[in-house]
Design a protein around this motif. Structure first.
Motif, short mmCIF file in Angstrom:
data_model
loop_
_atom_site.label_atom_id
_atom_site.label_comp_id
_atom_site.label_asym_id
_atom_site.label_seq_id
_atom_site.Cartn_x
_atom_site.Cartn_y
_atom_site.Cartn_z
N GLU A 182 0.60 -1.17 -0.01
CA GLU A 182 -0.17 0.05 0.21
C GLU A 182 0.51 1.46 0.14
OE1 GLU A 182 -1.90 -3.00 2.91
OE2 GLU A 182 -0.17 -2.51 1.71
N LEU A 186 1.30 3.68 -2.80
CA LEU A 186 0.88 5.71 -2.27
C LEU A 186 2.09 6.16 -3.09
CD1 LEU A 186 -0.70 8.26 -1.74
CD2 LEU A 186 1.01 7.07 0.72
N PRO A 199 -1.98 12.57 2.55
CA PRO A 199 -2.97 11.86 1.89
C PRO A 199 -4.71 11.90 2.90
CG PRO A 199 -1.78 10.97 3.47
CD PRO A 199 -1.46 12.26 2.86
N LYS A 200 -5.53 12.06 1.73
CA LYS A 200 -6.99 11.67 2.59
C LYS A 200 -6.34 10.60 4.10
CE LYS A 200 -8.11 14.49 -0.06
NZ LYS A 200 -8.61 15.89 0.63
N HIS A 202 -8.46 7.75 4.28
CA HIS A 202 -9.07 6.81 3.89
C HIS A 202 -8.00 5.90 3.34
CE1 HIS A 202 -13.17 7.69 6.06
NE2 HIS A 202 -12.82 6.46 6.26
N ASP A 203 -6.81 7.01 2.86
CA ASP A 203 -6.15 5.95 1.59
C ASP A 203 -5.37 5.09 2.29
OD1 ASP A 203 -3.27 6.50 0.26
OD2 ASP A 203 -4.47 8.15 -0.65
#
Length: 268
Positions: A182, A186, A199-200, A202-203
Motif C-alpha cells: 500500500e 502511494l 494523503p486523505k 482513508h488512503d
C-alpha cells in the motif's frame, strides 16, 4: 456553571495577571517577555470546560483510590507511548483509572536515542516502576505521518517549521523505503508531482504508513540499549516486560493489535 473553587481560582489568576501587566519576566536574546498587556486579554470562560471536567472527574472517581495512590505511590502496569494528538488521549481511549498508564506522548508516537525525554520515561518505567507492558500506539489520520508524505514547505524554514520537519524526517525515511504494497502504491501515485499533498484519511497507503511507523517505533524501542540491558536483567526474574504495537481508529474508537509484540529472551 463553574464551582466556587474554580471561580475563585480564575479571579485570583486574573488579578495576578493584571498586577503583572506589562512587567518583563525575563529578557532572552534582547527580547522582552511580558506577562500580559492590553492586546493579550483572554476570556476566562475558555477554561469552563476544563474546570467542569475536573469537577465531573472528582464526582465520579473513587476518593480512596486517589488517597492510596498519593500515599503509596504508583505501580502502573503499562507504559504508554502515543501521539500528542488531542483525539488520542490514552486515559479517555481506555477509560483508565489514575495509576494505570505511565505516559509519554509526542508527535507521531516516535522514539529515538536523541530524545532524552522519551528515553528517560522508558528508563524510569522499566527500571523503577517495573511496568509489565510498553504500548506503542499510533492512530489513523495522524498529522505527523501525513506531513511525512506531503512535500516539505519551501525553504528557508522558520524555527517552528524546522522543528516539525526535523522531527518527522525519520518517518519520511520509512515512507521512502517501505516495501509494503500500500505504501509503494502511494509513493508511485505521488511520483513526479511537484507539490505532493497530505494523503486523505482513508488512503490505504496512509493507513499502512501509520502502522509501519508504529512498527518502526517498536523496533527502535526493542533495540535501544536501555531496553536491551533491562531485558538482560529481567531474564529469569519475576518482572519481565513486553513491547506491543497498536493502532487506534479515530473514527470508531477501536484499538487494533498489529501483532508485533516482543519481549526478553525466554519470555516471548
Amino acid at each position: 456553571m463553574l464551582r466556587l473553587s474554580s471561580a475563585l481560582f480564575l479571579l485570583w489568576a486574573s488579578t495576578l495577571v493584571l498586577l503583572s501587566s506589562a512587567r518583563p519576566l525575563s529578557q532572552l536574546g534582547g527580547v522582552k517577555i511580558f506577562v500580559r498587556d492590553e492586546a493579550t486579554t483572554y476570556d476566562a470562560s475558555d477554561f469552563d470546560v476544563l474546570f467542569q471536567g475536573n469537577q465531573d472527574f472528582r464526582d465520579d472517581v473513587d476518593p480512596q483510590l486517589l488517597k492510596d495512590l498519593a500515599e503509596h505511590g504508583q505501580e502502573p502496569p503499562f507504559l504508554f507511548i502515543g501521539c500528542s494528538d488531542s483525539r488520542v488521549s490514552e486515559g479517555t481511549v481506555f477509560n483508565a483509572e489514575p495509576g494505570t498508564l505511565f505516559t509519554q506522548r509526542n508527535i507521531a508516537n516516535r522514539f529515538s536515542r536523541e530524545d532524552l525525554n522519551a528515553r528517560s520515561a522508558v528508563a524510569y518505567g522499566v527500571e523503577d516502576l517495573h511496568v509489565k507492558h510498553i504500548i506503542v500506539m499510533g492512530h489513523y489520520g495522524c498529522g505527523g505521518v501525513a506531513a511525512s508524505v506531503a512535500s516539505p514547505p519551501a525553504q528557508p524554514w522558520d524555527e517552528a517549521t524546522a522543528a516539525v520537519q526535523q522531527w518527522i524526517a525519520p518517518i519520511r525515511t520509512v515512507y521512502q523505503s517501505s516495501e509494503r504494497e500500500e505504501v509503494v502504491a502511494l509513493r508511485n501515485a505521488n511520483q513526479g508531482q511537484t507539490n505532493v499533498p497530505a494523503p486523505k484519511l482513508h488512503d490505504p497507503g496512509f493507513r499502512a504508513l501509520v502502522e509501519e511507523n508504529v512498527k518502526n517505533t517498536v523496533q527502535a524501542l526493542a533495540t535501544d540499549t536501555i531496553v536491551v540491558e533491562s531485558y538482560l536483567n529481567a531474564t529469569g526474574k519475576s518482572h519481565p516486560f513486553y513491547i506491543h504495537g497498536w493502532v487506534y481508529d479515530i473514527e470508531n474508537g477501536q484499538v487494533k493489535d498489529l501483532g508485533v509484540s516482543v519481549g526478553p529472551p525466554g519470555h516471548h
